[in-house]
Design a protein around this motif. Structure first.
Motif, short mmCIF file in Angstrom:
data_model
loop_
_atom_site.label_atom_id
_atom_site.label_comp_id
_atom_site.label_asym_id
_atom_site.label_seq_id
_atom_site.Cartn_x
_atom_site.Cartn_y
_atom_site.Cartn_z
N TRP A 192 0.84 -1.20 0.00
CA TRP A 192 0.00 0.00 0.00
C TRP A 192 0.88 1.26 0.00
O TRP A 192 0.65 2.19 -0.78
N ASP A 193 1.88 1.28 0.86
CA ASP A 193 2.77 2.44 0.95
C ASP A 193 3.48 2.69 -0.38
O ASP A 193 3.63 3.85 -0.82
N ARG A 194 3.90 1.63 -1.03
CA ARG A 194 4.58 1.77 -2.32
C ARG A 194 3.60 2.27 -3.38
O ARG A 194 3.97 3.04 -4.27
N ALA A 195 2.36 1.82 -3.30
CA ALA A 195 1.35 2.29 -4.26
C ALA A 195 1.13 3.79 -4.10
O ALA A 195 1.00 4.52 -5.10
N ILE A 196 1.10 4.29 -2.87
CA ILE A 196 0.93 5.72 -2.64
C ILE A 196 2.14 6.48 -3.15
O ILE A 196 2.02 7.56 -3.75
N ASP A 197 3.34 5.93 -2.93
CA ASP A 197 4.54 6.56 -3.48
C ASP A 197 4.45 6.66 -5.00
O ASP A 197 4.82 7.69 -5.60
N ALA A 198 3.98 5.60 -5.63
CA ALA A 198 3.87 5.59 -7.09
C ALA A 198 2.83 6.60 -7.57
O ALA A 198 3.05 7.30 -8.57
N LEU A 199 1.70 6.69 -6.87
CA LEU A 199 0.68 7.66 -7.25
C LEU A 199 1.19 9.09 -7.08
O LEU A 199 0.93 9.96 -7.91
N HIS A 200 1.94 9.33 -6.02
CA HIS A 200 2.53 10.66 -5.81
C HIS A 200 3.47 11.02 -6.96
O HIS A 200 3.41 12.14 -7.51
N ALA A 201 4.32 10.09 -7.34
CA ALA A 201 5.25 10.34 -8.45
C ALA A 201 4.49 10.60 -9.74
O ALA A 201 4.86 11.48 -10.53
N LEU A 202 3.43 9.85 -9.97
CA LEU A 202 2.63 10.04 -11.19
C LEU A 202 1.96 11.41 -11.19
O LEU A 202 1.96 12.11 -12.20
N LEU A 203 1.40 11.80 -10.05
CA LEU A 203 0.72 13.10 -9.98
C LEU A 203 1.70 14.25 -10.19
O LEU A 203 1.35 15.28 -10.78
N LEU A 204 2.92 14.09 -9.70
CA LEU A 204 3.94 15.12 -9.92
C LEU A 204 4.31 15.25 -11.39
O LEU A 204 4.72 16.32 -11.84
N ASN A 205 4.16 14.16 -12.13
CA ASN A 205 4.56 14.13 -13.54
C ASN A 205 3.38 13.87 -14.46
O ASN A 205 3.52 13.23 -15.50
#
Length: 202
Positions: free
Chosen positions: A173-186
């Motif tokens: 779950w934590d990694r999924a949130i990290d991935a979503l954050h990176a996607l939203l930034l880009n």
């Protein structure tokens, strides 16, 4: 004459509890009447139909969930911190209140959505988080749909025990949130058109 002690608010709260106990699909007027020890007909003074009752449960649950999310994100720094708190509050509510959460997924008449303070607040909280990433329509709608799909899918799979790998579910779950954050930034921006309008339910 309305039975003493019965109110729409009491009935909806009891129906929400029934949903959590046995599943939203098992919320019926008959089950609710049995809970209060009354005839089915006694409920029609307070709710118009089963659809009306279930819609009211959905609005109640949506308001509760939004309150929890809003409290979780209040005062946090924009970006990963807010996204993580938003997601954690969403997941906690979905897992703790499975019937209520299921109610939030039903389709509600647009007029009721527009007139519901809880639904408007849901939009405000969600859009406030995503606008911090610099998103505007139509990208806002696309991002809301992505987050909702990800959170919902994860919660449903987790609640049914569908994750069988040895990897810790919280870690994933934590990694999924990290991935979503990176996607939203880009996020790949799409040019806005006059047809793109903010909408409270995506």
């Amino acid at each position: 004459m309305p039975r003493a002690g019965l109110t729409p608010e009491r009935l909806v709260a009891a129906a929400a509890d029934l949903a959590d106990e046995g599943g939203f699909e098992h919320v019926t007027l008959s089950a609710l009447a049995r809970r209060f020890g009354v005839k089915d007909a006694s409920l029609y003074t307070h709710v118009r139909s089963l659809k009306d009752l279930r819609t009211r449960v959905a609005l109640l649950a949506g308001g509760e969930m939004t309150d929890r999310i809003a409290e979780a994100v209040e005062g946090r720094a924009a970006g990963r911190d807010t996204l993580g708190a938003f997601a954690a509050a969403y997941r906690a509510y979905a897992l703790e209140h499975p019937g209520r959460y299921a109610a939030t997924q039903i389709r509600i008449d647009q007029e009721l959505v527009t007139g519901s303070p809880a639904m408007r607040r849901t939009a405000d909280v969600t859009y406030g988080m995503l606008r911090a990433y610099g998103l505007e329509e139509p990208d806002l709608t696309d991002a809301v749909r992505l987050l909702r799909s990800t959170f919902h899918g994860y919660c449903v799979l987790e609640s049914t025990g569908a994750f069988g790998a040895a990897r810790d579910v919280q870690a994933s779950w934590d990694r999924a949130i990290d991935a979503l954050h990176a996607l939203l930034l880009n996020w790949p921006r799409e040019k806005r058109t006059d047809l793109d309008r903010p909408h409270p339910i995506r």
